[in-house]
Design an enzyme around this catalytic site. Structure first.
Site, PDB file in Angstrom:
ATOM      1  N   LYS A   1      23.350   7.835 -18.459  1.00 45.73           N
ATOM      2  CA  LYS A   1      23.430   9.241 -18.845  1.00 45.73           C
ATOM      3  C   LYS A   1      24.871   9.739 -18.992  1.00 45.73           C
ATOM      4  O   LYS A   1      25.093  10.835 -19.519  1.00 45.73           O
ATOM      5  CB  LYS A   1      22.696  10.109 -17.822  1.00 45.73           C
ATOM      6  CG  LYS A   1      21.219   9.784 -17.681  1.00 45.73           C
ATOM      7  CD  LYS A   1      20.446  10.024 -18.964  1.00 45.73           C
ATOM      8  CE  LYS A   1      18.948   9.877 -18.739  1.00 45.73           C
ATOM      9  NZ  LYS A   1      18.169  10.112 -19.968  1.00 45.73           N
TER      10      LYS A   1
ATOM     11  N   SER B   1      13.591   2.701 -12.457  1.00 43.59           N
ATOM     12  CA  SER B   1      13.239   2.728 -13.876  1.00 43.59           C
ATOM     13  C   SER B   1      13.838   1.536 -14.606  1.00 43.59           C
ATOM     14  O   SER B   1      13.204   0.958 -15.503  1.00 43.59           O
ATOM     15  CB  SER B   1      13.682   4.042 -14.526  1.00 43.59           C
ATOM     16  OG  SER B   1      15.070   4.227 -14.400  1.00 43.59           O
TER      17      SER B   1
END
Length: 300
Positions: free
Chosen positions: A47, A261
């Site tokens: 991110k 994830s």
């Protein structure tokens, strides 16, 4: 002499081959399974790329200026990345997140100087997103909106995708990514398919009842606006137990300490490797495992 700033260290993360988990059968099929280590970014996740992209493009358009307040609903990694990017470029950062997410994430956000608003667990990310919009409408700040902001996938079209193409010498055949905001999979898909339309793009989503930080199956009304279904060839479900077990295996058998994830994407990449031959399969290792120590996934 020009020295690097911390901002200059975002991107160009390593692409590494899994050595043990694919097994001997995979080698005999001629497959290569590669993980892109996004935890090597300065704030520790994939991110970092869209966070700096969204701020810089908003500045260029004149939508924000240093000293302004930014508001964002986040499940963790985007919030950390935005907190870092805001610190770099001089913004006040207010992050809204469900209360049940790991304490390490909140501590890291605060370390970067962000203010945190916690929302009830039962409301999930949907409630956090609604509250962010309410605060914006009350004039409390500007939302960059990772879920609808095209500068999110643009970061991956401009950086992540080209890096994968370069580092595989154009041999990538399959790309696997967790789907949360869907920025990573959308941007990388657009780039890789512009180079070779036959590259298969596979999205990871949680199975019914599974809660995997960073992977979501959104209700239709909250589906990220940046998501374009045509950019994903196949969506594969992964259970929480499969993702957590793979996180432990990645650390113990590959020496790659990754988040849940990321491990979900690894699980799917390895399943695909059982189905194909002569393939180069790349998956995103979107963050590091130390962000999840308090969850109990990695026993003491």
């Amino acid at each position: 002499m020009k020295y690097l700033t911390i901002e200059d260290t975002i991107g160009n993360t390593p692409l590494v081959q899994l050595q043990r988990l694919p097994g001997q059968g995979n080698a005999s099929r001629g497959n290569v399974v590669l993980g892109k280590l996004e935890g090597n970014n300065p704030a520790g996740s994939v991110k970092d790329r869209p966070a700096i992209s969204m701020i810089k493009h908003a500045e260029a358009r004149g939508n924000i200026k240093p000293g302004d307040t930014l508001i964002e609903a986040t499940s963790g990694n985007t919030g950390i990345a935005l907190a870092m990017a805001a610190a770099i470029r001089g913004y006040r950062m207010v992050l809204i997140m469900p209360e049940h997410l790991s304490i390490e994430r909140r501590q890291t956000m605060r370390a970067f100087g962000a203010e945190i608003v916690l929302t009830p667990q039962k409301g999930g990310m949907e409630y956090a997103r609604d509250l962010a919009e309410q605060m914006r409408d009350q004039g409390k700040g500007v939302i960059l909106d990772q879920f609808a902001n095209e500068d999110n996938p643009l970061a991956h079209f401009e950086t992540t995708g080209p890096e994968i193409w370069r580092d595989t010498a154009g041999k990538v055949t399959h790309f696997v990514s967790a789907m949360g905001t869907t920025g990573s999979i959308m941007g990388v898909s657009r780039y890789l398919k512009s180079q070779n339309p036959n590259v298969q793009i596979i999205g990871a989503e949680p199975s019914e009842g599974s809660q995997i930080p960073g992977i979501r199956k959104w209700p239709q009304e909250y589906l990220p606006k940046i998501y374009k279904p045509a950019g994903v060839d196949r969506v594969v479900q992964v259970t929480q137990a499969e993702a957590e077990e793979m996180a432990r295996k990645m650390a113990a058998e590959e020496g790659i300490f990754c988040g849940i994830s990321a491990a979900g994407a690894a699980h799917i990449a390895l399943k695909i490797a059982e189905e194909v031959e002569n393939a180069t399969i790349v998956f995103i290792v979107c963050d590091r495992g130390d962000r999840y120590l308090s969850t109990g996934v990695f026993p003491a």
